[in-house]
Motif scaffolding. Structure first.
Motif, PDB file in Angstrom:
ATOM      1  N   THR A  85       0.839  -1.194   0.000  1.00  0.00           N
ATOM      2  CA  THR A  85       0.000   0.000   0.000  1.00  0.00           C
ATOM      3  C   THR A  85       0.872   1.239   0.000  1.00  0.00           C
ATOM      4  N   GLY A  86       0.342   2.317  -0.563  1.00  0.00           N
ATOM      5  CA  GLY A  86       1.063   3.581  -0.592  1.00  0.00           C
ATOM      6  C   GLY A  86       0.529   4.508   0.478  1.00  0.00           C
ATOM      7  N   ASN A  87       0.812   5.766   0.341  1.00  0.00           N
ATOM      8  CA  ASN A  87       0.333   6.761   1.269  1.00  0.00           C
ATOM      9  C   ASN A  87      -0.926   7.379   0.673  1.00  0.00           C
ATOM     10  N   ALA A  88      -2.037   6.721   0.844  1.00  0.00           N
ATOM     11  CA  ALA A  88      -3.282   7.093   0.175  1.00  0.00           C
ATOM     12  C   ALA A  88      -3.824   8.426   0.653  1.00  0.00           C
ATOM     13  N   VAL A  89      -3.641   8.768   1.917  1.00  0.00           N
ATOM     14  CA  VAL A  89      -4.204  10.016   2.446  1.00  0.00           C
ATOM     15  C   VAL A  89      -3.547  11.213   1.775  1.00  0.00           C
TER      16      VAL A  89
ATOM     17  N   THR B 100      -1.882  11.223  -1.051  1.00  0.00           N
ATOM     18  CA  THR B 100      -2.182  11.173  -2.477  1.00  0.00           C
ATOM     19  C   THR B 100      -3.553  11.762  -2.762  1.00  0.00           C
ATOM     20  N   ASN B 101      -4.541  11.411  -1.957  1.00  0.00           N
ATOM     21  CA  ASN B 101      -5.887  11.959  -2.153  1.00  0.00           C
ATOM     22  C   ASN B 101      -5.919  13.459  -1.910  1.00  0.00           C
ATOM     23  N   GLN B 102      -5.189  13.939  -0.908  1.00  0.00           N
ATOM     24  CA  GLN B 102      -5.155  15.382  -0.656  1.00  0.00           C
ATOM     25  C   GLN B 102      -4.530  16.123  -1.834  1.00  0.00           C
TER      26      GLN B 102
ATOM     27  N   GLN C 216      -4.434  15.193  -4.976  1.00  0.00           N
ATOM     28  CA  GLN C 216      -5.306  15.129  -6.148  1.00  0.00           C
ATOM     29  C   GLN C 216      -6.517  16.033  -6.016  1.00  0.00           C
ATOM     30  N   GLN C 217      -6.966  16.273  -4.792  1.00  0.00           N
ATOM     31  CA  GLN C 217      -8.154  17.084  -4.595  1.00  0.00           C
ATOM     32  C   GLN C 217      -7.845  18.560  -4.367  1.00  0.00           C
TER      33      GLN C 217
END
Length: 98
Positions: free
Chosen positions: A30-34, A36-38, A40-41
């Motif tokens: 798994t990556g650092n999804a939090v 990454t989402n911040q 991208q948004q």
């Protein structure tokens, strides 16, 4: 027979490899999804002034800065090329103990 049994065992253990890895994460892949989402948004992470390409500056001032940099660089290279001979000291007054 023995080779096929060994191969089957290796294939079975390869499927369980993820469970044998010691890690604090849910999965080692798994990556650092939090973050990454911040990223991208985020609408636009750059301030508005960075897109202004009409910079107010003087060409003469920049040319002088480049000239000064080159002159200082050439002077430092010339100073490094000068070899200063070492001073020789006389040891005629020294005595040795035996």
């Amino acid at each position: 027979m023995k080779n096929s049994l060994t191969l089957a065992l290796l294939v079975l253990l390869a499927g369980c490899q993820e469970y044998l890895v010691r890690s604090d994460m849910v999965s080692p892949y798994t990556g650092n999804a939090v973050i990454t989402n911040q990223a991208q948004q985020t609408i636009d992470p750059w301030p508005r002034y960075v897109y202004d390409t009409n910079l107010k500056t003087s060409g003469k001032r920049q040319a002088d800065a480049v000239r000064n940099y080159r002159n200082a660089h050439e002077e430092s290279q010339a100073a490094a090329a000068v070899v200063v001979p070492a001073q020789q000291t006389s040891n005629s007054g020294s005595s040795t103990q035996q």
